[in-house]
Design an enzyme around this catalytic site. Structure first.
Site, PDB file in Angstrom:
ATOM      1  N   CYS A  99      25.331 -15.697   5.190  1.00 42.30           N
ATOM      2  CA  CYS A  99      25.668 -14.358   4.722  1.00 42.30           C
ATOM      3  C   CYS A  99      27.101 -13.980   5.084  1.00 42.30           C
ATOM      4  O   CYS A  99      27.705 -13.146   4.412  1.00 42.30           O
ATOM      5  CB  CYS A  99      24.696 -13.336   5.308  1.00 42.30           C
ATOM      6  SG  CYS A  99      23.012 -13.522   4.662  1.00 42.30           S
TER       7      CYS A  99
ATOM      8  N   HIS B 150      19.053 -13.232   1.217  1.00 43.71           N
ATOM      9  CA  HIS B 150      18.973 -12.358   2.376  1.00 43.71           C
ATOM     10  C   HIS B 150      19.411 -10.950   1.977  1.00 43.71           C
ATOM     11  O   HIS B 150      19.909 -10.712   0.871  1.00 43.71           O
ATOM     12  CB  HIS B 150      19.845 -12.903   3.500  1.00 43.71           C
ATOM     13  CG  HIS B 150      19.299 -14.160   4.106  1.00 43.71           C
ATOM     14  ND1 HIS B 150      19.842 -14.753   5.222  1.00 43.71           N
ATOM     15  CD2 HIS B 150      18.243 -14.942   3.759  1.00 43.71           C
ATOM     16  CE1 HIS B 150      19.165 -15.840   5.533  1.00 43.71           C
ATOM     17  NE2 HIS B 150      18.196 -15.981   4.654  1.00 43.71           N
TER      18      HIS B 150
ATOM     19  N   ARG C 248      -6.764  -3.285   2.053  1.00 46.84           N
ATOM     20  CA  ARG C 248      -7.290  -2.560   0.899  1.00 46.84           C
ATOM     21  C   ARG C 248      -6.689  -1.156   0.856  1.00 46.84           C
ATOM     22  O   ARG C 248      -6.303  -0.597   1.888  1.00 46.84           O
ATOM     23  CB  ARG C 248      -8.818  -2.471   0.979  1.00 46.84           C
ATOM     24  CG  ARG C 248      -9.478  -3.821   1.128  1.00 46.84           C
ATOM     25  CD  ARG C 248     -10.992  -3.727   1.237  1.00 46.84           C
ATOM     26  NE  ARG C 248     -11.468  -3.030   2.416  1.00 46.84           N
ATOM     27  CZ  ARG C 248     -11.564  -3.592   3.625  1.00 46.84           C
ATOM     28  NH1 ARG C 248     -11.174  -4.840   3.815  1.00 46.84           N
ATOM     29  NH2 ARG C 248     -12.024  -2.898   4.648  1.00 46.84           N
TER      30      ARG C 248
ATOM     31  N   ARG D 295      -2.038  -3.915   8.887  1.00 44.73           N
ATOM     32  CA  ARG D 295      -2.441  -5.249   8.426  1.00 44.73           C
ATOM     33  C   ARG D 295      -1.502  -5.768   7.346  1.00 44.73           C
ATOM     34  O   ARG D 295      -1.161  -6.949   7.313  1.00 44.73           O
ATOM     35  CB  ARG D 295      -3.866  -5.213   7.866  1.00 44.73           C
ATOM     36  CG  ARG D 295      -4.980  -5.205   8.889  1.00 44.73           C
ATOM     37  CD  ARG D 295      -6.313  -5.207   8.169  1.00 44.73           C
ATOM     38  NE  ARG D 295      -7.448  -5.335   9.076  1.00 44.73           N
ATOM     39  CZ  ARG D 295      -8.721  -5.393   8.690  1.00 44.73           C
ATOM     40  NH1 ARG D 295      -9.001  -5.311   7.389  1.00 44.73           N
ATOM     41  NH2 ARG D 295      -9.685  -5.518   9.589  1.00 44.73           N
TER      42      ARG D 295
ATOM     43  N   GLU E 207      21.900  -8.983   2.876  1.00 43.89           N
ATOM     44  CA  GLU E 207      23.300  -8.763   2.542  1.00 43.89           C
ATOM     45  C   GLU E 207      23.603  -9.185   1.111  1.00 43.89           C
ATOM     46  O   GLU E 207      24.333  -8.490   0.393  1.00 43.89           O
ATOM     47  CB  GLU E 207      24.207  -9.556   3.504  1.00 43.89           C
ATOM     48  CG  GLU E 207      24.092  -9.134   4.948  1.00 43.89           C
ATOM     49  CD  GLU E 207      23.104  -9.970   5.728  1.00 43.89           C
ATOM     50  OE1 GLU E 207      23.395 -10.299   6.892  1.00 43.89           O
ATOM     51  OE2 GLU E 207      22.034 -10.314   5.161  1.00 43.89           O
TER      52      GLU E 207
ATOM     53  N   ALA F  71     -24.833   0.668  22.160  1.00 46.88           N
ATOM     54  CA  ALA F  71     -25.686  -0.301  22.847  1.00 46.88           C
ATOM     55  C   ALA F  71     -26.353  -1.262  21.874  1.00 46.88           C
ATOM     56  O   ALA F  71     -26.630  -2.418  22.216  1.00 46.88           O
ATOM     57  CB  ALA F  71     -26.735   0.426  23.684  1.00 46.88           C
TER      58      ALA F  71
END
Length: 335
Positions: free
Chosen positions: A79, A45, A202, A179, A47, A159
């Site tokens: 932790c 973690h 990308r 993303r 810490e 359209a």
């Protein structure tokens, strides 16, 4: 704490189902001795990473952590124990840990004589890197951000169904950054058939990022065998259902915490109707089409009093586009 927050941002998308946490350890004189962020599941973690860098300089020092230090032994030791063993005498954290197992670390530290205080930059941390994880812990569901690009008159395609490109290059680059921090990208079969969506992260040159989120295609309809979403660029889950809750349950079981919904109007409408959109990121481009599909399909609204109401979190420019971030009003939407 601002440095710890920035560190946590660097590991978003790599830690689920654990939270992306940042930590900074100061020595007894107040100088930075160590910095760290949560490693992928099974790893140390934040810490522990910061304490390793600090070494003996942590003794008598202060730890700044974006989340209350955990007090239970999961894949890794607590932790709180690491902080006590290192001789840290002061701890400042941003957000209290709501997890039924991991919470209570502040009390453990106080009982051992450590000076502990929470709430420092809490709003920034809770609405930023820890937003999705906090939602996941409190609800048991992944956090869903609906991202879409539309024209000033609310169209996501012309359209003839062409949509490349409504948003500008700056917005598109920003979306790839978003993303990269997500655990999964969700679209419907219709989007795959219409756009042959690749759903990958990308860089500006089109090169695939080393880490890719899970690609999720929702719906009972078929998709072409040669669809790009089926290639080996990233893992793909075909969710043969139209029910948002079934999709989210399946993703939660896989440890998915942060979901980016990029589907078309039909899928977006289903998630909004089910109250399973927790945040909206709308990229509004300065163009008009006058016809074509709207951003949102049927969402269970037949009169103005039934409208899904949202609170705008922020409005910023993204190149020539305007980015609007919104969250449900209390008791509405995905809350």
């Amino acid at each position: 704490m601002a440095v710890a927050l920035a560190l946590s941002e660097t590991v978003r998308g790599t830690t689920s189902p654990n939270p992306p946490v940042g930590a900074v350890v100061l020595d007894a004189e107040g100088n930075v001795a160590g910095q760290g962020a949560t490693q992928p599941p099974g790893g140390p973690h934040a810490e522990v990473m910061a304490l390793r860098e600090a070494g003996e300089r942590a003794r008598g020092g202060t730890a700044f952590v974006t989340l209350e230090p955990c007090s239970h032994h999961g894949r890794t030791p607590p932790c709180t124990g690491a902080l006590l063993a290192a001789g840290v005498t002061t701890v400042r954290y941003a957000v209290a840990d709501p997890h039924p197992l991991g919470g209570g670390g502040a009390d453990v530290l106080r009982a051992a004589g450590v000076d502990v205080e929470g709430g420092l930059l809490a709003a920034e941390v809770a609405s930023g890197p820890l937003r999705a994880w906090l939602h996941f812990v409190r609800t048991g569901r992944p956090h869903v951000t609906w991202k879409y690009a539309a024209t000033l008159d609310g169209r996501v395609a012309a359209a003839d169904r062409t949509s490349r490109w409504i948003s500008g290059p700056v917005s598109r680059a920003e979306v790839h950054a978003i993303r990269s921090a997500a655990d999964a990208i969700v679209v419907g079969t219709g989007t795959v058939r219409a756009d042959d969506a690749w759903l990958t992260v990308r860089d500006a040159d089109g090169v695939l990022a080393p880490r890719q989120p899970l690609r999720v295609v929702v719906g009972t309809g078929g998709i072409p065998e040669g669809a790009r979403v089926l290639d080996d660029s990233a893992e793909t889950l075909l969710a043969r259902t139209r029910e948002p809750d079934e999709v989210l349950t399946a993703l939660a079981e896989r440890g998915v915490v942060d979901v980016l919904l990029e589907g078309g109007p039909t899928l977006a409408g289903a998630f909004v109707r089910a109250g399973r959109v927790d945040r909206i990121l709308a990229y509004v481009a300065p163009m008009l089409l006058g016809a074509g599909p709207a951003a949102l399909g049927p969402s269970g609204v037949s009169t103005i009093t039934e409208a899904h109401r949202w609170r705008v979190e922020g409005v910023t420019m993204s190149g020539d586009d305007v980015r609007v971030a919104a969250v449900p009003l209390t008791g509405e939407g995905g809350s």
